[in-house]
Write a protein that holds these residues in place. Structure first.
Motif, PDB file in Angstrom:
ATOM      1  N   UNK A 263       0.991  -1.365  -0.048  1.00 21.73           N
ATOM      2  CA  UNK A 263      -0.015  -0.127  -0.274  1.00 21.73           C
ATOM      3  C   UNK A 263       0.825   1.350  -0.095  1.00 21.73           C
ATOM      4  N   UNK A 264       1.932   1.263   0.797  1.00 27.38           N
ATOM      5  CA  UNK A 264       2.858   2.532   0.927  1.00 27.38           C
ATOM      6  C   UNK A 264       3.604   2.733  -0.432  1.00 27.38           C
ATOM      7  N   UNK A 265       4.001   1.558  -1.106  1.00 24.85           N
ATOM      8  CA  UNK A 265       4.783   1.748  -2.260  1.00 24.85           C
ATOM      9  C   UNK A 265       3.710   2.218  -3.449  1.00 24.85           C
ATOM     10  N   UNK A 266       2.352   1.896  -3.403  1.00 19.90           N
ATOM     11  CA  UNK A 266       1.204   2.202  -4.244  1.00 19.90           C
ATOM     12  C   UNK A 266       0.849   3.958  -4.044  1.00 19.90           C
ATOM     13  N   UNK A 267       1.344   4.101  -2.750  1.00 20.36           N
ATOM     14  CA  UNK A 267       1.045   5.736  -2.480  1.00 20.36           C
ATOM     15  C   UNK A 267      -0.101   5.887  -1.789  1.00 20.36           C
ATOM     16  N   UNK A 268      -0.736   4.964  -1.102  1.00 23.27           N
ATOM     17  CA  UNK A 268      -1.936   5.001  -0.074  1.00 23.27           C
ATOM     18  C   UNK A 268      -1.428   4.985   1.346  1.00 23.27           C
ATOM     19  N   UNK A 269      -2.452   5.400   2.361  1.00 26.96           N
ATOM     20  CA  UNK A 269      -2.168   5.554   3.742  1.00 26.96           C
ATOM     21  C   UNK A 269      -2.984   4.772   4.394  1.00 26.96           C
ATOM     22  N   UNK A 270      -2.266   4.018   5.206  1.00 24.48           N
ATOM     23  CA  UNK A 270      -2.969   2.709   5.852  1.00 24.48           C
ATOM     24  C   UNK A 270      -4.334   3.258   6.658  1.00 24.48           C
ATOM     25  N   UNK A 271      -5.381   2.495   6.385  1.00 23.03           N
ATOM     26  CA  UNK A 271      -6.831   2.844   6.814  1.00 23.03           C
ATOM     27  C   UNK A 271      -7.573   4.183   6.530  1.00 23.03           C
ATOM     28  N   UNK A 272      -6.785   4.762   5.346  1.00 22.77           N
ATOM     29  CA  UNK A 272      -7.494   6.009   4.916  1.00 22.77           C
ATOM     30  C   UNK A 272      -7.928   5.687   3.491  1.00 22.77           C
ATOM     31  N   UNK A 273      -9.354   5.582   3.117  1.00 24.73           N
ATOM     32  CA  UNK A 273     -10.022   5.258   2.110  1.00 24.73           C
ATOM     33  C   UNK A 273      -9.625   6.499   0.998  1.00 24.73           C
ATOM     34  N   UNK A 274      -9.404   6.318  -0.221  1.00 25.07           N
ATOM     35  CA  UNK A 274      -9.518   7.340  -1.248  1.00 25.07           C
ATOM     36  C   UNK A 274     -10.574   8.182  -1.359  1.00 25.07           C
ATOM     37  N   UNK A 275     -10.290   9.735  -1.472  1.00 26.04           N
ATOM     38  CA  UNK A 275     -11.326  10.719  -1.611  1.00 26.04           C
ATOM     39  C   UNK A 275     -12.029  10.569  -2.814  1.00 26.04           C
ATOM     40  N   UNK A 290      -5.468  -2.120 -14.769  1.00 25.69           N
ATOM     41  CA  UNK A 290      -6.332  -1.217 -13.925  1.00 25.69           C
ATOM     42  C   UNK A 290      -7.255  -2.363 -13.314  1.00 25.69           C
ATOM     43  N   UNK A 291      -7.430  -2.068 -11.860  1.00 26.66           N
ATOM     44  CA  UNK A 291      -8.189  -2.905 -11.170  1.00 26.66           C
ATOM     45  C   UNK A 291      -8.587  -2.441  -9.578  1.00 26.66           C
ATOM     46  N   UNK A 292      -9.030  -3.242  -8.881  1.00 24.95           N
ATOM     47  CA  UNK A 292      -9.290  -2.978  -7.491  1.00 24.95           C
ATOM     48  C   UNK A 292      -8.551  -3.910  -6.694  1.00 24.95           C
ATOM     49  N   UNK A 293      -8.446  -3.436  -5.312  1.00 25.06           N
ATOM     50  CA  UNK A 293      -7.644  -4.059  -4.499  1.00 25.06           C
ATOM     51  C   UNK A 293      -7.992  -3.813  -3.045  1.00 25.06           C
ATOM     52  N   UNK A 294      -8.470  -4.634  -2.121  1.00 23.70           N
ATOM     53  CA  UNK A 294      -8.901  -4.727  -0.893  1.00 23.70           C
ATOM     54  C   UNK A 294      -7.893  -4.875   0.041  1.00 23.70           C
ATOM     55  N   UNK A 295      -7.413  -3.839   1.082  1.00 25.88           N
ATOM     56  CA  UNK A 295      -6.692  -4.062   2.206  1.00 25.88           C
ATOM     57  C   UNK A 295      -7.342  -3.427   3.326  1.00 25.88           C
ATOM     58  N   UNK A 296      -7.403  -4.341   4.355  1.00 33.09           N
ATOM     59  CA  UNK A 296      -7.748  -3.688   5.731  1.00 33.09           C
ATOM     60  C   UNK A 296      -9.275  -3.119   5.740  1.00 33.09           C
ATOM     61  N   UNK A 297      -9.933  -4.016   4.734  1.00 32.92           N
ATOM     62  CA  UNK A 297     -11.396  -3.671   4.761  1.00 32.92           C
ATOM     63  C   UNK A 297     -11.545  -2.466   4.021  1.00 32.92           C
ATOM     64  N   UNK A 298     -10.582  -1.962   3.224  1.00 30.32           N
ATOM     65  CA  UNK A 298     -10.588  -0.687   2.529  1.00 30.32           C
ATOM     66  C   UNK A 298     -10.396  -1.043   0.963  1.00 30.32           C
TER      67      UNK A 298
END
Length: 442
Positions: A263-275, A290-298
């Motif tokens: 998630x960090x390498x992809x540019x996301x922040x733990x437990x924070x959904x994208x706006x 292009x696709x979807x990926x679920x992590x920690x219920x986000x």
């Protein structure tokens, strides 16, 4: 009529034999309950009593509940204990139920049913005469770590309530949440016990690497006093087991498990959904992916960058930037044997480096070359079914080198040692039993 003398003598002998036979049988009947039957009965009783004493003296049971995020598992370990020898694992009974303990955070009372189901397995396994000397323990991992403190405390109190009525040996401190360092230390004890490194023999201990989803651990024995003095005190643990002292380095890097690192390498922040409809765009993914990926219920939407820079080199730069200064190099690990588990194992299987059932040996360079091959193949439009494999292998190869393992370093991969699962549960059970014997606490 007169009988011949010979006939009279013959009749006399027959009568004498019949009389003596009757007397002997009558005497034996009177003697038998005292001389034969009762001593024989006492001997059997004595043997049964001795056998029960042998069971009691030569075997020790430990009951460990592993309360993970997806389920609760019970391990019932039967140890053979001989005087002046390290215990031997005689048998393990295992059962798992779902969901995990954390699923009952809003209705704690409901967790009791599953706990009682698993306790019944323990009661069917452990002889009743040994219940009060067989410790029952629960260690919670990621699922309860992520709960708000109050909810986790209430759940653990429910566990204590159930255990206190179980008739097994129970202490309130036998129920707790493990931190990552304890998990690493317990896994290290498991591996080295199974390999014989804790038995006071000439067998050296081995180090342990574990790569989970949220954290990664490294644990190994420290030999040099000068090395020990240079390390943070929180990273060093000393304990005694089987009358031998061990000083080990154990550290858990929270946030550097494979899924959190991804998630960090992809540019996301733990437990924070994208706006809104934002996407995570990464050079570590195929340009047309292009696709979807679920992590920690986000749920995240992810896609690859447009074709341009070579995927491997671009991904390597991203990974190195993410991990920079987050990992501490420890002198001496390159000279020690290490076993690696969890995602280290799974990704080696994905590459075809080891057999899924039996494991094997890999070099750090195998992960490096595997990452290059997978990433370059993605540039050519391949490996659509494993969109994250390039990123994962690049991360693993960088992580190992940051931990100071050179490319030619060999790592052993195993899910089992001597047909026993290499989980932390066995080591935690050992450690708890030792602590109970010495300090009365777990």
């Amino acid at each position: 009529m007169r009988f011949p003398k010979l006939a009279f003598f013959f009749l006399f002998v027959v009568c004498l034999v019949v009389y003596l036979t009757y007397v002997k049988r009558h005497y034996d009947d009177l003697k038998l309950p005292v001389s034969d039957q009762l001593p024989q009965h006492r001997m059997d009783t004595h043997k049964q009593s001795t056998s029960a004493e042998v069971v009691s003296e030569n075997f020790q049971y430990g009951i460990m509940f592993d309360a993970g995020s997806t389920g609760t598992r019970i391990h019932i370990f039967k140890f053979q204990v001989e005087p002046n020898e390290a215990p031997k694992l005689a048998h393990e009974t295992f059962k798992a139920i779902k969901p995990g303990l954390s699923a009952y955070a809003d209705d704690p009372e409901k967790c009791k049913e599953g706990l009682l189901e698993l306790l019944n397995v323990a009661k069917e396994t452990v002889p009743e005469t040994l219940w009060n000397s067989s410790p029952v323990m629960l260690r919670a991992t990621a699922g309860l770590r992520l709960l708000p403190g109050e909810k986790a405390t209430i759940l653990l109190d429910k566990v204590r309530e159930v255990f206190s009525d179980s008739l097994f040996l129970y202490r309130p401190d036998s129920v707790s949440i493990m931190d990552g360092t304890d998990e690493g230390m317990s896994a290290w004890i498991t591996i080295n016990f199974l390999l014989g490194g804790l038995h006071g023999t000439e067998t050296p201990t081995v180090g342990m690497l574990d790569l989970g989803g949220g954290s990664t651990q490294i644990t190994f024995a420290l030999q040099e006093e000068k090395t020990i003095q240079t390390l943070p005190i929180d990273y060093v643990t000393s304990f005694q087991m089987f009358n031998i002292s061990h000083t080990i380095y154990s550290h858990s890097y929270l946030g550097l498990g494979l899924m959190s690192a991804r998630l960090a390498v992809l540019g996301g922040i733990e437990a924070q959904p994208l706006a809104g409809p934002q996407e995570l765009v990464s050079p570590c993914l195929a340009p047309d992916y292009s696709g979807q990926w679920e992590h920690a219920e986000v749920l995240y939407t992810v896609k690859g960058q447009k074709a341009g820079e070579p995927i491997y080199e671009s991904c390597l730069t991203k990974v190195e930037k993410m991990i920079y200064k987050h990992v501490r190099k420890i002198e001496g690990v390159k000279d020690m044997d290490f076993y690696a588990f969890s995602y280290y194992y799974d990704k080696a299987v994905d590459l075809g480096l080891v057999d899924e059932d039996t494991g094997g040996t890999v070099r750090v360079s195998d992960y490096i070359e595997g990452a290059k091959k997978v990433c370059n193949n993605m540039s050519a439009g391949g490996i659509k079914e494993s969109p994250f494999l390039c990123l994962d292998l690049t991360y693993i190869s960088v992580l190992l080198q940051e931990l100071d393992f050179p490319p030619d370093k060999e790592l052993k991969l195993a899910r089992q040692i001597n047909n026993v699962e290499t989980s932390w549960a066995l080591g935690a059970t050992f450690h708890c039993i030792e602590s109970l014997h010495k300090h009365g606490t777990c």
